[in-house]
Write a protein that holds these residues in place. Sequence first.
Motif, PDB file in Angstrom:
ATOM      1  N   GLN A 101       1.460   4.583  67.224  1.00 42.64           N
ATOM      2  CA  GLN A 101       0.715   5.827  67.022  1.00 42.64           C
ATOM      3  C   GLN A 101       0.129   5.805  65.535  1.00 42.64           C
ATOM      4  N   LEU A 102       1.009   5.547  64.377  1.00 41.54           N
ATOM      5  CA  LEU A 102       0.662   5.553  63.134  1.00 41.54           C
ATOM      6  C   LEU A 102      -0.441   4.501  62.754  1.00 41.54           C
ATOM      7  N   LEU A 103      -0.308   3.187  63.518  1.00 38.21           N
ATOM      8  CA  LEU A 103      -1.427   2.303  63.339  1.00 38.21           C
ATOM      9  C   LEU A 103      -2.729   2.562  63.769  1.00 38.21           C
ATOM     10  N   HIS A 104      -2.718   3.213  64.633  1.00 40.09           N
ATOM     11  CA  HIS A 104      -3.904   3.726  65.399  1.00 40.09           C
ATOM     12  C   HIS A 104      -5.003   4.480  64.442  1.00 40.09           C
ATOM     13  N   GLY A 105      -6.326   4.104  64.293  1.00 41.63           N
ATOM     14  CA  GLY A 105      -7.040   5.028  63.350  1.00 41.63           C
ATOM     15  C   GLY A 105      -6.963   4.512  61.770  1.00 41.63           C
ATOM     16  N   GLN A 106      -5.670   3.823  61.589  1.00 41.03           N
ATOM     17  CA  GLN A 106      -5.674   3.404  60.028  1.00 41.03           C
ATOM     18  C   GLN A 106      -6.412   2.021  59.802  1.00 41.03           C
ATOM     19  N   VAL A 107      -6.393   1.856  58.389  1.00 39.61           N
ATOM     20  CA  VAL A 107      -7.291   0.866  58.060  1.00 39.61           C
ATOM     21  C   VAL A 107      -6.007  -0.138  57.413  1.00 39.61           C
ATOM     22  N   TYR A 108      -6.127  -1.506  57.928  1.00 33.17           N
ATOM     23  CA  TYR A 108      -5.039  -2.433  57.460  1.00 33.17           C
ATOM     24  C   TYR A 108      -4.971  -2.436  55.998  1.00 33.17           C
ATOM     25  N   GLY A 109      -3.806  -2.554  55.553  1.00 35.98           N
ATOM     26  CA  GLY A 109      -3.887  -2.751  54.033  1.00 35.98           C
ATOM     27  C   GLY A 109      -3.779  -1.425  53.131  1.00 35.98           C
ATOM     28  N   HIS A 110      -3.925  -0.094  53.764  1.00 27.59           N
ATOM     29  CA  HIS A 110      -4.089   0.997  53.095  1.00 27.59           C
ATOM     30  C   HIS A 110      -2.800   1.870  53.631  1.00 27.59           C
ATOM     31  N   ASP A 111      -2.303   2.471  52.505  1.00 29.99           N
ATOM     32  CA  ASP A 111      -0.986   3.143  52.628  1.00 29.99           C
ATOM     33  C   ASP A 111      -1.429   4.439  53.615  1.00 29.99           C
ATOM     34  N   HIS A 112      -0.046   4.778  54.154  1.00 22.50           N
ATOM     35  CA  HIS A 112      -0.629   5.983  55.053  1.00 22.50           C
ATOM     36  C   HIS A 112      -0.067   7.205  54.297  1.00 22.50           C
ATOM     37  N   PRO A 113      -0.516   8.265  54.466  1.00 26.32           N
ATOM     38  CA  PRO A 113      -1.851   8.661  55.230  1.00 26.32           C
ATOM     39  C   PRO A 113      -3.039   8.290  54.515  1.00 26.32           C
ATOM     40  N   HIS A 114      -4.051   7.643  55.264  1.00 25.62           N
ATOM     41  CA  HIS A 114      -5.121   7.348  54.630  1.00 25.62           C
ATOM     42  C   HIS A 114      -6.348   7.959  55.786  1.00 25.62           C
ATOM     43  N   PRO A 115      -7.550   8.277  54.897  1.00 26.92           N
ATOM     44  CA  PRO A 115      -8.395   9.143  55.659  1.00 26.92           C
ATOM     45  C   PRO A 115      -8.990   8.297  56.927  1.00 26.92           C
TER      46      PRO A 115
ATOM     47  N   ASP B 232      -1.780  -3.731  66.987  1.00 32.71           N
ATOM     48  CA  ASP B 232      -2.821  -3.414  67.732  1.00 32.71           C
ATOM     49  C   ASP B 232      -3.143  -1.904  67.468  1.00 32.71           C
ATOM     50  N   GLY B 233      -4.706  -1.793  67.022  1.00 32.45           N
ATOM     51  CA  GLY B 233      -5.095  -0.610  66.742  1.00 32.45           C
ATOM     52  C   GLY B 233      -5.569  -0.531  65.544  1.00 32.45           C
ATOM     53  N   PRO B 234      -5.030  -1.101  64.460  1.00 29.83           N
ATOM     54  CA  PRO B 234      -5.583  -0.418  63.012  1.00 29.83           C
ATOM     55  C   PRO B 234      -7.101  -1.279  62.839  1.00 29.83           C
ATOM     56  N   LEU B 235      -7.932  -0.757  61.820  1.00 28.26           N
ATOM     57  CA  LEU B 235      -9.083  -1.298  61.549  1.00 28.26           C
ATOM     58  C   LEU B 235      -8.897  -2.451  60.393  1.00 28.26           C
ATOM     59  N   LEU B 236      -9.650  -3.633  60.413  1.00 34.28           N
ATOM     60  CA  LEU B 236      -9.686  -4.280  59.264  1.00 34.28           C
ATOM     61  C   LEU B 236     -11.074  -4.265  58.466  1.00 34.28           C
ATOM     62  N   ASP B 237     -10.809  -3.951  57.355  1.00 39.69           N
ATOM     63  CA  ASP B 237     -12.181  -3.745  56.397  1.00 39.69           C
ATOM     64  C   ASP B 237     -12.725  -5.151  56.106  1.00 39.69           C
ATOM     65  N   ILE B 238     -13.862  -5.427  56.862  1.00 34.38           N
ATOM     66  CA  ILE B 238     -14.902  -6.555  56.760  1.00 34.38           C
ATOM     67  C   ILE B 238     -15.962  -6.354  55.831  1.00 34.38           C
ATOM     68  N   THR B 239     -16.030  -5.364  55.251  1.00 31.98           N
ATOM     69  CA  THR B 239     -17.249  -4.950  54.264  1.00 31.98           C
ATOM     70  C   THR B 239     -17.222  -6.348  53.167  1.00 31.98           C
ATOM     71  N   GLY B 240     -18.561  -6.922  53.296  1.00 34.04           N
ATOM     72  CA  GLY B 240     -18.751  -7.925  52.004  1.00 34.04           C
ATOM     73  C   GLY B 240     -18.277  -9.119  52.832  1.00 34.04           C
ATOM     74  N   TRP B 241     -17.856  -9.187  54.135  1.00 34.03           N
ATOM     75  CA  TRP B 241     -17.491 -10.564  54.626  1.00 34.03           C
ATOM     76  C   TRP B 241     -18.908 -11.087  55.059  1.00 34.03           C
ATOM     77  N   ARG B 242     -19.157 -12.536  54.599  1.00 34.43           N
ATOM     78  CA  ARG B 242     -20.341 -13.477  55.212  1.00 34.43           C
ATOM     79  C   ARG B 242     -19.970 -13.455  56.809  1.00 34.43           C
ATOM     80  N   PRO B 243     -21.090 -13.756  57.411  1.00 33.66           N
ATOM     81  CA  PRO B 243     -20.806 -14.029  58.623  1.00 33.66           C
ATOM     82  C   PRO B 243     -19.807 -15.208  59.212  1.00 33.66           C
ATOM     83  N   GLU B 244     -20.079 -16.359  58.323  1.00 34.14           N
ATOM     84  CA  GLU B 244     -19.131 -17.293  58.532  1.00 34.14           C
ATOM     85  C   GLU B 244     -17.280 -16.845  58.215  1.00 34.14           C
ATOM     86  N   GLU B 245     -17.337 -16.016  57.474  1.00 31.43           N
ATOM     87  CA  GLU B 245     -15.923 -15.812  57.202  1.00 31.43           C
ATOM     88  C   GLU B 245     -15.491 -14.731  58.396  1.00 31.43           C
ATOM     89  N   THR B 246     -16.648 -13.495  58.981  1.00 25.09           N
ATOM     90  CA  THR B 246     -16.002 -13.033  59.991  1.00 25.09           C
ATOM     91  C   THR B 246     -15.754 -13.938  61.272  1.00 25.09           C
TER      92      THR B 246
END
Length: 98
Positions: A7-21, A38-52
């Motif tokens: 439950q803690l993993l869902h809605g969280q962003v990978y690599g950010h401490d809990h609680p995270h907005p 399973d469930g967290p989000l990975l921040d891919i802001t700034g990733w080039r298409p080939e990196e994604t």
Amino acid sequence: MNADDEQLLHGQVYGHDHPHPGPLPHQRYAVLVGGPLDGPLLDITGWRPEETGDGAALMTGLGRWPGGQVLYDPLPDAPRPAAGPGVVCRFPYVGDTP
């Protein structure tokens, strides 16, 4: 991992401490699907298409090998998931590595 950990993993962003907005509207995210993260989000802001397209190897103590990495690869043709603002793709679990 127990139900409380999951439950803690869902809605969280990978690599950010809990609680995270959670997700921020000006960022881009991939939702991690299956496996130990399973469930967290990975921040891919700034990733080039080939990196994604290469996916991600993420450090976690929840995988098969403590201190190892779990591997997530994209599903480029999958529809955009309804997982919140800024979520642009899914990264399904494909395995673990030491």
